[in-house]
Design a protein around this motif. Structure first.
Motif, short mmCIF file in Angstrom:
data_model
loop_
_atom_site.label_atom_id
_atom_site.label_comp_id
_atom_site.label_asym_id
_atom_site.label_seq_id
_atom_site.Cartn_x
_atom_site.Cartn_y
_atom_site.Cartn_z
N MET A 1 -27.63 19.10 19.88
CA MET A 1 -28.21 19.96 18.72
C MET A 1 -29.62 20.30 19.17
SD MET A 1 -28.89 18.95 14.90
CE MET A 1 -29.81 17.50 15.29
N LEU A 2 -30.39 21.55 19.11
CA LEU A 2 -31.66 22.12 19.65
C LEU A 2 -32.53 21.44 18.53
CD1 LEU A 2 -32.47 23.33 22.14
CD2 LEU A 2 -32.19 25.55 20.80
N VAL A 3 -33.71 21.06 18.79
CA VAL A 3 -34.71 20.71 18.03
C VAL A 3 -36.09 20.87 18.39
CG1 VAL A 3 -35.76 18.46 16.81
CG2 VAL A 3 -33.38 18.47 17.44
N ARG A 4 -36.88 21.44 17.53
CA ARG A 4 -37.99 22.01 17.94
C ARG A 4 -39.11 21.10 18.10
NH1 ARG A 4 -40.57 27.45 17.91
NH2 ARG A 4 -42.35 26.98 18.93
N TYR A 5 -39.90 20.95 19.27
CA TYR A 5 -40.88 20.07 19.37
C TYR A 5 -41.71 19.91 18.40
CZ TYR A 5 -44.61 17.67 21.88
OH TYR A 5 -45.93 16.77 22.06
N LEU A 45 -36.03 19.84 22.19
CA LEU A 45 -35.31 18.78 22.51
C LEU A 45 -33.92 18.80 22.25
CD1 LEU A 45 -37.95 16.07 21.19
CD2 LEU A 45 -37.78 16.69 23.78
N TRP A 46 -33.18 18.48 23.24
CA TRP A 46 -31.85 18.58 22.89
C TRP A 46 -31.15 17.01 22.48
CZ3 TRP A 46 -28.50 22.19 22.00
CH2 TRP A 46 -26.98 21.79 22.32
N LYS A 47 -30.40 17.19 21.49
CA LYS A 47 -30.21 15.69 21.03
C LYS A 47 -28.70 15.93 21.08
CE LYS A 47 -32.03 14.01 17.26
NZ LYS A 47 -32.35 13.54 15.83
N ASP A 48 -27.97 14.69 21.56
CA ASP A 48 -26.55 14.42 21.81
C ASP A 48 -26.17 14.16 20.32
OD1 ASP A 48 -23.99 13.14 22.35
OD2 ASP A 48 -24.72 12.39 24.17
N PHE A 54 -32.18 11.70 22.02
CA PHE A 54 -32.55 12.99 22.84
C PHE A 54 -32.12 12.82 24.27
CE2 PHE A 54 -35.58 13.29 19.27
CZ PHE A 54 -35.21 14.41 18.88
N ILE A 55 -31.66 13.86 24.64
CA ILE A 55 -31.10 13.73 26.11
C ILE A 55 -31.81 14.79 27.10
CG2 ILE A 55 -28.97 12.52 25.59
CD1 ILE A 55 -27.68 15.21 25.96
N ALA A 56 -32.48 15.60 26.51
CA ALA A 56 -33.13 16.91 27.33
C ALA A 56 -34.24 17.39 26.68
CB ALA A 56 -31.98 17.96 27.48
N VAL A 57 -35.02 18.15 27.61
CA VAL A 57 -36.01 18.78 27.17
C VAL A 57 -36.09 20.33 27.81
CG1 VAL A 57 -37.70 17.88 28.93
CG2 VAL A 57 -38.65 18.85 26.68
#
Length: 119
Positions: A1-5, A45-48, A54-57
């Motif tokens: 899931m894409l999450v804004r910083y 940020l990318w949430k698993d 969070f697993i990615a930026v």
């Protein structure tokens, strides 16, 4: 899931950026994050979805007709094609009508995703 910083995600974002080999020096990944914020580049940020971590930026630059992926970093255990492609697809869906493009360093990743995505 894409999450804004958000500001309270700063340590998470810096930790993920520290996994990029050319940014391993603390000042360098801190500078990368500071520069992105100063230039108003969207940071995501990318949430698993399975374990809610969070697993990615991803740092992007929005143009009139394009979205430039300036930086992407995943945790080592989550660098599978599925995770990377899911993040790129989510970015494309967040910015419909804009072409997702990469830097010289990450354009091959975008090209591979486009081929996969066209199927």
């Amino acid at each position: 899931m894409l999450v804004r910083y958000r500001k309270d995600y700063q340590k998470i974002a810096m930790g993920l950026l520290s996994l990029v080999p050319e940014l391993r020096n603390y000042n360098r990944f801190n500078e990368e994050l500071t520069a992105a914020l100063a230039n108003d580049y969207p940071i995501y940020l990318w949430k698993d979805q399975e374990d809610n971590h969070f697993i990615a930026v991803a740092i992007v630059e929005e143009g009139e007709y394009s979205l430039l992926l300036r930086r992407i970093s995943f945790t080592p255990s989550e660098r599978s094609g599925r995770n990377v492609f899911d993040l790129l697809t989510a970015l494309q869906e967040r910015y419909p009508g804009k072409r997702l493009m990469g830097t010289l360093r990450n354009q091959p990743l975008i090209t591979t995703w486009e081929r996969y995505h066209e199927r």
